[in-house]
Design a protein around this motif. Structure first.
Motif, PDB file in Angstrom:
ATOM      1  N   ILE A  71       0.751   5.438   1.188  1.00 54.73           N
ATOM      2  CA  ILE A  71      -0.664   6.327   1.359  1.00 54.73           C
ATOM      3  C   ILE A  71       0.231   7.512   0.979  1.00 54.73           C
ATOM      4  CG2 ILE A  71      -0.930   6.985   4.130  1.00 54.73           C
ATOM      5  CD1 ILE A  71      -0.131   4.589   4.864  1.00 54.73           C
ATOM      6  N   GLN A 123      -3.139   6.757  13.075  1.00 55.88           N
ATOM      7  CA  GLN A 123      -2.125   5.846  12.421  1.00 55.88           C
ATOM      8  C   GLN A 123      -1.402   5.530  13.625  1.00 55.88           C
ATOM      9  OE1 GLN A 123      -0.387   6.498   8.788  1.00 55.88           O
ATOM     10  NE2 GLN A 123      -2.650   6.377   7.235  1.00 55.88           N
ATOM     11  N   GLN A 127      -7.228   1.676  -4.825  1.00 56.61           N
ATOM     12  CA  GLN A 127      -7.679   3.120  -3.814  1.00 56.61           C
ATOM     13  C   GLN A 127      -8.483   3.047  -3.350  1.00 56.61           C
ATOM     14  OE1 GLN A 127      -7.480   6.769  -5.983  1.00 56.61           O
ATOM     15  NE2 GLN A 127      -6.824   8.391  -4.218  1.00 56.61           N
ATOM     16  N   THR A 152      -4.825  12.257   9.742  1.00 55.27           N
ATOM     17  CA  THR A 152      -4.396  11.103   9.683  1.00 55.27           C
ATOM     18  C   THR A 152      -3.877   9.712  10.123  1.00 55.27           C
ATOM     19  OG1 THR A 152      -6.129  11.705   7.448  1.00 55.27           O
ATOM     20  CG2 THR A 152      -4.919   9.302   7.967  1.00 55.27           C
ATOM     21  N   TYR A 200       2.441  -1.458   5.036  1.00 53.24           N
ATOM     22  CA  TYR A 200       1.393  -1.571   5.764  1.00 53.24           C
ATOM     23  C   TYR A 200       0.671  -2.716   5.152  1.00 53.24           C
ATOM     24  CZ  TYR A 200       1.749   1.998   8.326  1.00 53.24           C
ATOM     25  OH  TYR A 200       1.856   3.611   9.090  1.00 53.24           O
ATOM     26  N   TYR A 249      -6.119   5.647   1.353  1.00 49.98           N
ATOM     27  CA  TYR A 249      -4.476   4.628   1.138  1.00 49.98           C
ATOM     28  C   TYR A 249      -4.569   4.351  -0.225  1.00 49.98           C
ATOM     29  CZ  TYR A 249      -5.039   4.356   6.352  1.00 49.98           C
ATOM     30  OH  TYR A 249      -4.549   4.223   7.108  1.00 49.98           O
ATOM     31  N   HIS A 250      -3.323   3.971  -0.996  1.00 44.32           N
ATOM     32  CA  HIS A 250      -3.154   3.497  -2.622  1.00 44.32           C
ATOM     33  C   HIS A 250      -2.784   1.730  -2.451  1.00 44.32           C
ATOM     34  CE1 HIS A 250      -2.992   7.807  -3.332  1.00 44.32           C
ATOM     35  NE2 HIS A 250      -4.114   7.391  -4.758  1.00 44.32           N
ATOM     36  N   ILE A 277      -4.138  -2.267   6.906  1.00 43.23           N
ATOM     37  CA  ILE A 277      -4.959  -1.276   6.325  1.00 43.23           C
ATOM     38  C   ILE A 277      -6.558  -1.343   6.850  1.00 43.23           C
ATOM     39  CG2 ILE A 277      -6.255   0.346   4.391  1.00 43.23           C
ATOM     40  CD1 ILE A 277      -3.325  -0.374   3.549  1.00 43.23           C
ATOM     41  N   PRO A 279       0.863  -1.110  -0.072  1.00 43.88           N
ATOM     42  CA  PRO A 279       0.101  -0.263   0.293  1.00 43.88           C
ATOM     43  C   PRO A 279       1.241   1.152   0.065  1.00 43.88           C
ATOM     44  CG  PRO A 279       0.494  -1.210   2.109  1.00 43.88           C
ATOM     45  CD  PRO A 279       1.095  -1.727   1.535  1.00 43.88           C
TER      46      PRO A 279
END
Length: 235
Positions: free
Chosen positions: A8, A22, A76, A18, A119, A90-91, A124, A6
Motif C-alpha cells: 500500500i 481501512q 497496481q 484512505t 493483506y 494498492y500495489h 484488498i 500487496p
C-alpha cells in the motif's frame, strides 16, 4: 496471484482518508444493488452527468507479465472519486518474480521492500468494496477497461465471488477511451491516455502509474464537462 504480497503506497492523494477507510470494521456487501445509472452514449450525456449529481469513481489498473504462467497479473490498482478527495492505491508485489523484475518493480513505483504489507488479494477486494459502499458511485470510469475488467473477473472467479458482488458489473461503467473514439475519431481505434493528454495540452505526468493515470482521466473528464460550443461562440 495467491503468492503475491500487496504494497500500500500513498501518492499525491490525501492518505488520511484512505487510512480511515481501512481502519473501519469490515462489513458485508449490501445485497440491494438498485438500478444502474443511465448509459452514457455521447458527449452531451457525459456533460450532463458530470455537471449533475452523479458520483463517479475513476479506476485504473497496471499489470506485470507472469513469465511462468504467461499471463498478465495485477501490479497496481488505484481509484479516485471525481472532484473529491477519497481515493485508494494498492500495489501487488509478487514473490515469484525474478530478482531483476522485483527490483524493477520497486524502482518503477518508487517503493521500498520494507513497505510490504500482509493483506491478501481478497482483503484488498473487500477494502475496495468497503470504499464503494461508503462512496456510493453511480459510474465507474476508466480508460480502456477491457483488460482491467477481464483481470478483475479472473481474480473474482478464483475467489468465488458472486457476479452481483462485483461492483464493476453492478455499477454502470464508462470506458472513456471508447467514448472518445466514437465521438472524436468516429469509431476508429482509440489512443493511449498519454497521447490524449498531450493532445489536450495537459501538464505531463508519469504515466502507467495508476495513481497518476486516474488523475489524468479526471482532467479529461473536467475538459469534457465544459460546454465548449458555448465557450467558442461566446463574444
Amino acid at each position: 496471484m495467491q503468492d503475491t504480497t500487496p504494497i500500500i503506497h500513498f501518492g499525491s492523494f490525501l492518505p488520511i482518508t484512505t487510512m480511515i477507510l481501512q481502519s473501519l470494521p469490515m462489513k458485508e456487501k449490501s445485497s440491494s444493488v438498485g438500478g444502474k445509472a443511465s448509459k452514457i452514449e455521447d458527449f452531451n450525456q457525459l456533460r450532463q452527468v458530470l455537471n449533475g449529481d452523479a458520483r463517479l469513481l475513476i479506476l485504473d489498473l497496471e499489470f506485470y507479465q507472469d513469465q511462468k504462467k504467461h499471463k498478465n497479473c495485477v501490479a497496481q490498482i488505484a481509484g479516485r472519486m471525481f472532484e473529491g478527495h477519497s481515493s485508494f492505491n494498492y500495489h501487488l508485489y509478487a514473490n515469484n518474480m525474478p530478482a531483476d523484475r522485483q527490483l524493477s518493480f520497486l524502482q518503477q513505483y518508487d517503493l521500498r521492500f520494507s513497505e510490504a504489507a500482509t493483506y491478501s488479494i481478497e482483503q484488498i477486494f473487500q477494502r475496495i468494496f468497503n470504499f464503494i459502499d461508503i462512496e456510493q458511485p453511480d459510474y465507474i470510469v476508466s480508460w480502456d477497461n477491457s483488460t482491467d475488467f477481464e483481470l478483475l473477473n479472473r481474480e473474482a472467479n478464483r475467489l468465488k465471488l458472486a457476479k452481483d458482488e462485483r461492483p464493476w458489473r453492478t455499477i454502470q461503467s464508462l470506458d472513456l477511451e471508447r467514448l472518445v473514439a466514437k465521438e472524436v475519431w468516429k469509431n476508429k481505434s482509440g489512443i493511449s491516455l498519454e497521447k490524449m493528454c498531450r493532445l489536450l495540452h495537459f501538464p505531463p505526468v508519469k504515466y502507467h502509474q495508476a495513481q497518476n493515470d486516474v488523475v489524468a482521466i479526471e482532467q479529461i473528464l473536467k475538459f469534457y464537462a465544459r460546454d465548449l460550443w458555448r465557450e467558442l461562440n461566446c463574444y
